[in-house]
Each structure stands twice: as C-alpha cells, then as structure tokens.
Design a protein around this motif. Sequence first.
Motif, PDB file in Angstrom:
ATOM      1  N   GLU A 185     -42.816  15.338  11.617  1.00 57.11           N
ATOM      2  CA  GLU A 185     -43.705  15.681  12.825  1.00 57.11           C
ATOM      3  C   GLU A 185     -44.741  16.499  12.576  1.00 57.11           C
ATOM      4  O   GLU A 185     -44.768  17.426  11.600  1.00 57.11           O
ATOM      5  N   LYS A 190     -48.845   9.728  11.931  1.00 54.37           N
ATOM      6  CA  LYS A 190     -48.438  10.236  13.339  1.00 54.37           C
ATOM      7  C   LYS A 190     -49.467  11.361  14.070  1.00 54.37           C
ATOM      8  O   LYS A 190     -49.650  12.083  13.270  1.00 54.37           O
ATOM      9  N   VAL A 208     -49.957  13.552  17.543  1.00 60.48           N
ATOM     10  CA  VAL A 208     -49.283  14.274  18.665  1.00 60.48           C
ATOM     11  C   VAL A 208     -50.062  15.039  19.503  1.00 60.48           C
ATOM     12  O   VAL A 208     -51.027  15.847  18.995  1.00 60.48           O
ATOM     13  N   THR A 210     -47.362  10.683  21.770  1.00 59.29           N
ATOM     14  CA  THR A 210     -47.185  10.406  20.274  1.00 59.29           C
ATOM     15  C   THR A 210     -47.569   9.042  19.876  1.00 59.29           C
ATOM     16  O   THR A 210     -47.158   8.073  20.460  1.00 59.29           O
TER      17      THR A 210
END
Length: 726
Positions: free
Chosen positions: A229, A298, A300, A309
Amino acid sequence: MRKFFFSLLLLSFLLPSDLIRLKAKVTEVKGNRIIILDKGKKQGIEKGMEGEIFLRRIGKTEKIEFTIIKVDKKFSKAELKKSLKANTLILYAEILFERQPFLNEEITVRAFRYTEKIASLPASEAVVNSSEIEKNMKSTVASSLLEEPGLSQVGMGGATKAIAVRGMARRRSLVLIDGTKVNSDRRTGPSVHFLSPQLIDRIEVTKGATPVFYGSDALAGVVNIYTKEPDLGRGLYGNLNAGYSSGENGKNFSFLVNKGFGKFGFISDFNIISADDYQSPIGKVPHSGYKRENFFAKGVAVGKDRSFTLTFIQSHGWDIGKPRWKSQSKPTWYPEEDHNIFKAEYRDSSLIGKGIEMEVELYGHPYRRKTHSEKWGEYLKKLELSSISSFDYGGNLIFGKEFGNSLRTKFGVEILGRGNLNASNAKTYFSSSGSVEKSSHEDPIKKGNKISRGAFLSLDYSKGRLDLTLGLRTEGITTSAEGWKTKDNFALGAFSGASLSLSKHTVFFLSAGRAFRVPSLSELYYSGVTGRGYVVGNPDLSPEKSYNIEVGFRFFSHRAFFGIYTFKYWINNIIERFLIEEGIYTYGNIIQGKLKGIEGEFEWKPLDCFSLSGNLSTYKGVSSKGERLNDIPPLRLISTARFEKGNLYAELNYIHQGSLKKPGPAEISIEKFNLLNIRLGCRVGDNFYARESLENILNSTYFSRPDPEAPPEPSRNFRLSLEWNF
C-alpha cells in the motif's frame, strides 16, 4: 532536534505482575502539540510533529526512561522542562499502563472479509509478512509459503508449481490477489508465479472450508495475497533491490517509488527476474529456467469516511520451463505468458446511513499463454503448439454494520466470470530427414464462458470470552462453450464457528463448513496439448462438494505461543485425472474421498533477541475404494532458530519430510529427506540492507513431491539480496 530525558520512579503497587507497555496520546502542552508513539510505529504525523517512545522491560523497582523526539520550536526549553516534571507528567502526557500483549495475540487478519484478531478466529490461519518474505528471498510466491504449516506445492517443477493447502490443490485451494480471484487453465491450479514476492505486503492463509465469503474452489482454504500500500504520510521515497542466486544463475532487479500527499498517494514497482536451468546434486534440470518482468502501480485517495483505490498489475513471462525428469525426450515450455489485472475499490461508511459500511469492487484480468511441446527420438518427430486466452472479470457490492460492541454483520452480492476462453492447437509431424510429413490444426475451446452469481450473509457475535461466526452463501454457476450444451449448477456453502477463551492464556475453537467446486472450463471442454501431455475434457463432470470439521487450541503468553489443530474433510464427486493410455489423460468423478490431519505450531522467545519456532503437519487421504488420494504430502517438520538484535539477524532453519511409501494412483514413492538452511542479514546505516542465505547446506538429493514427472530439487544454493532506500 531537541531531546529531553527524564525518569519516573513507579510505586510497586502500580505495576502489574505482567510485563507492561507505555501507551501515550497526542496532547496539548500550553497550546503546543507533542506526539508520542509506541516504539516501532514510524508514522503518526500530525502538523509535522512526530515522536517515539523507547521502552525496555520493566521490573517493579526499575525506572521508565523515554525520549520526546520533537516538539514545537516556540516552546522554550525552560518551559518544557518545567512542564515535564515528574509530578506533572501524567497530567500532560496522559501516560497509561496496560498489559504487554502476548506473543502473536494482536495479529489481525481479514479471513472473513473483516478485520479480526487471530486469537479469536475460529479457524487455523497462517500469516507471512513482507519482512519474512524479504528474508527468505524466494523467487516465487509458492516457495515463500513452504515453511508454513499445511502448505505445499504441486506440479512437475520449475517456477510454475501451484500452492496446495492441506494437500488439496488443483483448484481446491482458492488464491486471491487483494481479494481478486486468480483463475488458471492449468490442471494444477493457479501458481501465481507471475507475481513478484517483492510486491507483497503480507499473505494470509485461512485453512478450512470458507466458501461463504469467496465462493467456489475454497474447499481446503484461501490464500489471500495483499500487495503493498502507498504510505500517504510520507513524501517521495523509494528503493532499489538487486539479487542473485547461484544454483540457477538467477538475477533479479526491482525499482520501487512511493509518493504521499496526505490524503492521496501512490506506489509503483518495476521488477525483472531471470533464471537459467537449475542445478540438482545429480545434474542440471533441463527446461527449468524462466524470465519474467512485472509492473505494479496502486493509487489510494482517502476522505473522512471513504477511500478509493486503483490497482494495476502487469506481468510478461517468456521461455518458462516445464521440466519433466523422466520424459526429457518430450520437452515442454511456455514461450509467452501475459497477465494484466485491473482493480478498482471504493469504501464508504456514511453514504448509506450511519454505521453502515459499503464496499464496491470491480476487476478485469485478461490472460494469454502459449505452450510449446516437442517429441524426440533420434530426431524431432512431433511439434505441438497451443495457445489459450481468456478474460476474467468480477465485481461485488458488500454492506456491513456493527450493532453495539457485540454483533456485526456482512451481506454481499457478487458476480465472477471467465469469458471468451479460446484455445487452439497445431501439430506438425516430421520425417527422419526433417521434412514435414503431415500437420493439423484444431480449436478445442471456442467462446468458453463461466459466470457465477452469488450472495452471502455472515454474522459475528462476540460477548465476553465467546466469539461466534455464522455464514451462508448461495451461488448459481453457468458454463458454456461453442458446440457444447450449456450447464447450470446451483451450490450452497455454509460455515459456523465458535472460539472460547478458557483463560487469558488459552483459546479453544470449533468450526464446521460445507464447500463446493464447480468443474473448470478446461476440465469440461478442453481436449489438446498441456504441459504434461495430451488431455481429453469431460463435459459430464459433476461439481465437487465437501463437508469439514476442525477443532483447534491456542496458547498465548509473553514469551511463548502454541497451537494445535485437527480436522477432517468428506469430499464427494472428487474430480481426478486418469491415464487413458501413455501420454493421454482425461477426468472423472470419484465417489468420495476422506482427508484428515493434525497440524501444530509453536514460537518461544526466551530473550528479546532470540526465538525458536516450528511446525509439524501430517495428513491421511483415501478414496472410497481405499486408495490413497493424490497430492497428499508426507509428514513434514520445520524448525527455525532466529537471532535478531539491532541491525543484524541470523537464522538456522531445519526441514524434515518423511517418506511416502503408499502413493496415490497417479504418484510414485519418494524417500524422506532433511534440509539445513542459513539466513543472514544486516542493515548499514538507515538506507542499506544486505541479506544472504545458503540453502540445502548438506547438498541433499531429494524429491519433494511424488509426481512421477517431478525432477530432483535444487542443490546447494547461495542467494544474495542488496537493497538501498532513498
């Protein structure tokens, strides 16, 4: 940066007999904020302030000593010293004391689609975090899991071996990436070899039938791989990683970058890895090398009550070997394999109503693979080329609500599809002079489609020492292909479990479930060349159904953890592969099979810098005819001694696998073996890491799987990984 040291003598009557820890909060001191955090939590930034507590083990007559790292510059040194006198410390810093958590007690998982401590989970669970993956330095996800209880690999060999939970592979162990189902046309099931271990934040393995939350294929359990993340609280940072493996001349390189903007952030990684044919103690294993490149990104964005996301994973592999130890005259490999995964997630806790959480997920996964197979005698006699492509897709809508502190519920609807599956085969036969004698072309599957429509409801009730979990799922599955009759199946999954804290140190759990697996499109319709030989599909296959029961016991303390689990599965209509004639297979349903086993695990930490851990697993699986089931691994014992202090760590790892004298109908006997491995690592400064490992120190010759085509495993191997953070 100002540092202020002070000590506070605690009265013995304030100290509990257990170890304690400090818990401090952000507090106002004359209008200026001081942030104090538990040791190890390197985030928690507010208005540019940050802090950290340094805490050592506390006896009844010892002093607590910690440091305030940073405070507002407007707050003078004299005023700060005055405010932090011992008699006013508790007033300003809100120092609280609570019991030091037991070993492994506070590990949390999302086994049932919500966060729960492993201590109260009514199922056995294995968690592998990124730190362990980095220390193991394995090149595939499956090999990174082999030291966990109940996990093994199936397949001939090479990088494409698939994960098996409790010996149940071949699409009976569900594999997810960030909650997204990974499909595969390979009989062994999804191997996830296309995903670089360096992209992984953690892996959660929930053992036992859990179809309520994930649908078909979760008979033995679920392997949920969570990717990294972005860190929203940090600015721009990244790392470079380079690795080398001597046994296969393996090389890998990765570049990661992260940028956080407070409420938004992104992380991306590019990775490339290559390996030649690996060396076993009795010779080089042909067609075991591979090459692969990954790109991962990724992003977010978070708000007060919501988050969004976007994830993209791209993998391109080429010259991926499929070693066949006893059939080297029939070399097979994948010239190309491509995966592209797109996923969007949205979570909101205020849109529908107060206290109702909503989750929406959508994903797509186009896939393409080519297979190259040859048959040699004194010359090349036959060449087979095949290709397969498909598009996986899915989405869900899930609502959750908590009722007080005792009850929470989840309800969801889900659609999972595998569309536009197409396969083609081309065969060419050659004469001794090398000229073409004949050729043929066929399309085993055209426009194959499989769509599952499911709905589930789960309840979790917690009161005092008792935690209850109940769930129910219904699912309708439709499969079709051009030229074949459409098939409709209806399946029902259920789960019930209870965990009871017998004392503050012990937890007992009991669970039961009903699971199902619908035949795959390739099992039903595909007839053609595979990595193992020629296979003939069977459109008359029935779905598998299973019932399971599991009992477990966990013990927690400050310095030790122990768990023991026993289970039994009853599986109806097992889909098995049968040999029609040499090199030609088909599928059929066995009436029933039974699988039972025992798993144990422990960790003991006598010193802060030293620990011992290990696990033991043993299984027995038989069909209704009394024959041993395929893929059930022999007894396995693993133990690890770890020393870790400051910037250094060292591990000594021992693995024992028992012999298999009574193999399944498609297996061979294998002998027991013992392995010894060493891992070392150090950190130089704040930015540089070096990790090394020496595997199979004794250079043992062994076969880890009873697959008749499986080659011997690698010989003594040295791995090196260098990482620089910036």
